[in-house]
Design a protein around this motif. Structure first.
Motif, PDB file in Angstrom:
ATOM      1  N   LYS A 135       0.828  -1.207   0.000  1.00  0.00           N
ATOM      2  CA  LYS A 135       0.000   0.000   0.000  1.00  0.00           C
ATOM      3  C   LYS A 135       0.867   1.263   0.000  1.00  0.00           C
ATOM      4  CE  LYS A 135      -3.733  -2.335   2.384  1.00  0.00           C
ATOM      5  NZ  LYS A 135      -4.450  -2.505   3.646  1.00  0.00           N
ATOM      6  N   PHE A 156       2.468   1.772  -3.402  1.00  0.00           N
ATOM      7  CA  PHE A 156       1.450   2.238  -4.346  1.00  0.00           C
ATOM      8  C   PHE A 156       1.148   3.714  -4.124  1.00  0.00           C
ATOM      9  CE2 PHE A 156      -2.898   3.045  -5.645  1.00  0.00           C
ATOM     10  CZ  PHE A 156      -2.853   2.625  -6.956  1.00  0.00           C
ATOM     11  N   GLU A 197       1.805   6.953  -6.628  1.00  0.00           N
ATOM     12  CA  GLU A 197       0.786   7.951  -6.988  1.00  0.00           C
ATOM     13  C   GLU A 197       1.273   9.370  -6.698  1.00  0.00           C
ATOM     14  OE1 GLU A 197      -3.651   6.156  -6.705  1.00  0.00           O
ATOM     15  OE2 GLU A 197      -2.746   6.733  -4.806  1.00  0.00           O
ATOM     16  N   TYR A 215      -4.214  -5.055  -5.479  1.00  0.00           N
ATOM     17  CA  TYR A 215      -3.063  -4.174  -5.671  1.00  0.00           C
ATOM     18  C   TYR A 215      -2.233  -4.571  -6.882  1.00  0.00           C
ATOM     19  CZ  TYR A 215      -3.749  -0.980  -1.868  1.00  0.00           C
ATOM     20  OH  TYR A 215      -4.256   0.019  -1.083  1.00  0.00           O
ATOM     21  N   ARG A 253      -3.671  -5.409  -9.697  1.00  0.00           N
ATOM     22  CA  ARG A 253      -4.428  -4.708 -10.729  1.00  0.00           C
ATOM     23  C   ARG A 253      -4.184  -3.206 -10.665  1.00  0.00           C
ATOM     24  NH1 ARG A 253      -8.834  -2.038 -10.125  1.00  0.00           N
ATOM     25  NH2 ARG A 253      -9.269  -2.980  -8.122  1.00  0.00           N
ATOM     26  N   ARG A 254      -4.269  -2.647  -9.472  1.00  0.00           N
ATOM     27  CA  ARG A 254      -4.092  -1.197  -9.318  1.00  0.00           C
ATOM     28  C   ARG A 254      -2.687  -0.763  -9.719  1.00  0.00           C
ATOM     29  NH1 ARG A 254      -6.254   0.920  -3.694  1.00  0.00           N
ATOM     30  NH2 ARG A 254      -6.065   2.885  -4.803  1.00  0.00           N
ATOM     31  N   SER A 255      -1.686  -1.567  -9.390  1.00  0.00           N
ATOM     32  CA  SER A 255      -0.308  -1.224  -9.744  1.00  0.00           C
ATOM     33  C   SER A 255      -0.109  -1.263 -11.257  1.00  0.00           C
ATOM     34  CB  SER A 255       0.674  -2.188  -9.065  1.00  0.00           C
ATOM     35  OG  SER A 255       0.603  -2.063  -7.673  1.00  0.00           O
ATOM     36  N   LEU A 293      -1.700   1.811 -12.702  1.00  0.00           N
ATOM     37  CA  LEU A 293      -0.851   2.965 -12.421  1.00  0.00           C
ATOM     38  C   LEU A 293       0.370   2.984 -13.354  1.00  0.00           C
ATOM     39  CD1 LEU A 293      -0.428   5.440 -10.639  1.00  0.00           C
ATOM     40  CD2 LEU A 293       0.819   3.995  -9.057  1.00  0.00           C
TER      41      LEU A 293
END
Length: 89
Positions: free
Chosen positions: A42, A45, A49, A78, A80-82, A85
């Motif tokens: 987290k 990530f 950002e 995370y 997927r989110r990474s 990003l």
């Protein structure tokens, strides 16, 4: 009048940049003190950002670290989110 407007804009930009650095410093401290991997994912990530607009090369590195750690601990949200990003950087 133009000098005054320019000066005010310059001051606003400096204040904004300083506020971003405080958040980055606190996230770097969280990473160095983190005891479990999910907290580190987290933090990496969030750090990526924060770096997105003023240090995109560092943002890519942090997003890659976040993704690699998310894969290692099998944290699919995370992952997927990474990846999203990384695509945006």
């Amino acid at each position: 009048m133009k000098k005054l407007t320019f000066s005010l804009l310059l001051i606003i930009f400096c204040i904004t940049a300083n506020a971003q650095r405080k958040r980055v410093d606190s996230l770097q401290r969280v990473i160095s003190l983190a005891s479990n991997d999910s907290t580190m994912v987290k933090a990496y990530f969030d750090l990526a950002e924060q770096y997105m607009f003023f240090k995109p090369d560092s943002g890519i590195i942090m997003a890659q670290r976040s993704y690699a750690l998310a894969v290692a601990i099998k944290n699919s949200p995370y992952q997927r989110r990474s990846l999203v990003l990384l695509a945006n950087l």
